[in-house]
Design a protein around this motif. Sequence first.
Motif, mmCIF file in Angstrom:
data_model
loop_
_atom_site.group_PDB
_atom_site.id
_atom_site.type_symbol
_atom_site.label_atom_id
_atom_site.label_comp_id
_atom_site.label_asym_id
_atom_site.label_seq_id
_atom_site.Cartn_x
_atom_site.Cartn_y
_atom_site.Cartn_z
ATOM 1 N N ALA A 131 0.841 -1.193 0.000
ATOM 2 C CA ALA A 131 0.000 0.000 0.000
ATOM 3 C C ALA A 131 0.873 1.240 0.000
ATOM 4 O O ALA A 131 2.024 1.232 0.461
ATOM 5 C CB ALA A 131 -0.927 0.005 1.219
ATOM 6 N N GLU A 186 -3.469 5.656 0.968
ATOM 7 C CA GLU A 186 -3.991 6.200 -0.285
ATOM 8 C C GLU A 186 -4.472 5.122 -1.250
ATOM 9 O O GLU A 186 -5.459 5.312 -1.952
ATOM 10 C CB GLU A 186 -2.920 7.029 -0.990
ATOM 11 C CG GLU A 186 -2.581 8.333 -0.312
ATOM 12 C CD GLU A 186 -1.626 9.151 -1.153
ATOM 13 O OE1 GLU A 186 -1.833 10.368 -1.242
ATOM 14 O OE2 GLU A 186 -0.679 8.579 -1.712
ATOM 15 N N GLY A 187 -3.759 4.016 -1.331
ATOM 16 C CA GLY A 187 -4.160 3.013 -2.308
ATOM 17 C C GLY A 187 -3.209 1.841 -2.341
ATOM 18 O O GLY A 187 -2.254 1.750 -1.575
ATOM 19 N N ARG A 188 -3.503 0.915 -3.263
ATOM 20 C CA ARG A 188 -2.695 -0.290 -3.437
ATOM 21 C C ARG A 188 -1.408 0.015 -4.194
ATOM 22 O O ARG A 188 -1.354 0.927 -5.016
ATOM 23 C CB ARG A 188 -3.479 -1.344 -4.217
ATOM 24 C CG ARG A 188 -4.593 -1.993 -3.461
ATOM 25 C CD ARG A 188 -5.161 -3.130 -4.293
ATOM 26 N NE ARG A 188 -5.776 -2.630 -5.516
ATOM 27 C CZ ARG A 188 -7.072 -2.414 -5.649
ATOM 28 N NH1 ARG A 188 -7.874 -2.617 -4.631
ATOM 29 N NH2 ARG A 188 -7.570 -1.982 -6.778
ATOM 30 N N SER A 239 2.091 8.518 -5.742
ATOM 31 C CA SER A 239 1.527 7.650 -4.725
ATOM 32 C C SER A 239 2.153 6.271 -4.689
ATOM 33 O O SER A 239 2.026 5.570 -3.704
ATOM 34 C CB SER A 239 0.022 7.491 -4.961
ATOM 35 O OG SER A 239 -0.200 6.734 -6.130
ATOM 36 N N SER A 292 1.098 3.915 -6.628
ATOM 37 C CA SER A 292 0.139 3.007 -7.228
ATOM 38 C C SER A 292 0.495 2.813 -8.681
ATOM 39 O O SER A 292 0.916 3.737 -9.352
ATOM 40 C CB SER A 292 -1.276 3.579 -7.119
ATOM 41 O OG SER A 292 -1.662 3.687 -5.769
ATOM 42 N N SER A 343 -5.535 4.871 -7.157
ATOM 43 C CA SER A 343 -5.674 4.565 -5.746
ATOM 44 C C SER A 343 -6.997 3.900 -5.420
ATOM 45 O O SER A 343 -7.988 4.026 -6.110
ATOM 46 C CB SER A 343 -5.539 5.863 -4.927
ATOM 47 O OG SER A 343 -4.265 6.419 -5.103
ATOM 48 N N ASP A 344 -6.991 3.232 -4.288
ATOM 49 C CA ASP A 344 -8.180 2.636 -3.716
ATOM 50 C C ASP A 344 -7.990 2.656 -2.211
ATOM 51 O O ASP A 344 -7.417 1.768 -1.632
ATOM 52 C CB ASP A 344 -8.353 1.197 -4.221
ATOM 53 C CG ASP A 344 -9.566 0.519 -3.649
ATOM 54 O OD1 ASP A 344 -10.235 1.125 -2.793
ATOM 55 O OD2 ASP A 344 -9.852 -0.613 -4.050
ATOM 56 N N GLY A 345 -8.440 3.734 -1.595
ATOM 57 C CA GLY A 345 -8.121 3.971 -0.199
ATOM 58 C C GLY A 345 -8.570 2.879 0.740
ATOM 59 O O GLY A 345 -8.011 2.697 1.803
#
Length: 329
Positions: A224, A238-240, A283, A285, A292-294
């Motif tokens: 992440a 924030e995301g993967r 980020s 990602s 992102s995917d929070g």
Amino acid sequence: MRSLRAVPSVVAGAVGLVAVGAFAAPAAADGHDSFTIKDPRIVESSGLAASRAHPGVYWTHNDQDKGAFLYAVDSRTGKTVATVTMTGVGAPRDVEAISVGSDGNLYVGDIGDNLGGTWPHVWIYRLPEPKELKDQSVRATQYVVKYADGPRDAEALMVHPKTGRIYIADKKENGGSLYEGPAEMSASRTNVFKKIADTDLWVTDGAFSPDGKQLALREYFGGASFAWKGAGRAPEREGRLSVPFQRQGESVTYTTDGTTLMYGTEGAQSKVTPVEVAGKGGSGSGSGRGGSDGGAQGAGIDGDFKTGALALAAVVLAFFGLKRVLRKK
């Protein structure tokens, strides 16, 4: 951690099928190409750091070498161009991470604990990054480190590129934590690292973006990215991370321009794989994974392959844990 040559071939085949659609493709050729570490001495590459003084060179190390060695690997050829022997430190126990600080020093984390947190203290070594790439001995400063809430296993050490403060992410199957070191490290007394956040990850390495705005934490099969909020504050997830499938994913570092994350693995002739980030210093990602995917908990796994990949990951990771325990017997 040692390479897992004993993984059954049927598992390896199933992994290949899952990996076809579940993991991001490497970044396009942009000066940050993949490379293979060719040095036969490097079979347990557990940390990775992009050199600041020598463009295209990456520092790595074995996690349980027979000496205090660091290796400078030229990404254009995959060959070791310098071996540095650290002096002024005791015998390393379980070296798991390396980072380059804003002060031009290399920071090496002797922070692993294969028995799950039984050693009362661990060590961090600091030494200047050599200006000339040649085999040499370099004197290092040794720091004694303890955690405020007790011993633990850890494999990720990150130095913030702006403040120089050191952070450690511990490694726990049911979700680890992020620890912050003191503003000034002391070579004469114990340095206490304090928990500032939960990571909800089984972290094998981490890295700050060069601008210090993002923190990337990787696992074996995912990870992440976090927005950095400053010293003493919990970063915001924030995301993967779009982590490529690797046989034993252990390391990650940003390229010096912040456009790419370089992912490493253990094993002989191990490959370092680049994945572009969303933006320069961004980020982390994968650019080809939808950003992102929070709320993502499946770190690096998407779509219809998620359930099968996670099930397979559980089997393989259980095997990883067993190997770590058995090799200490």
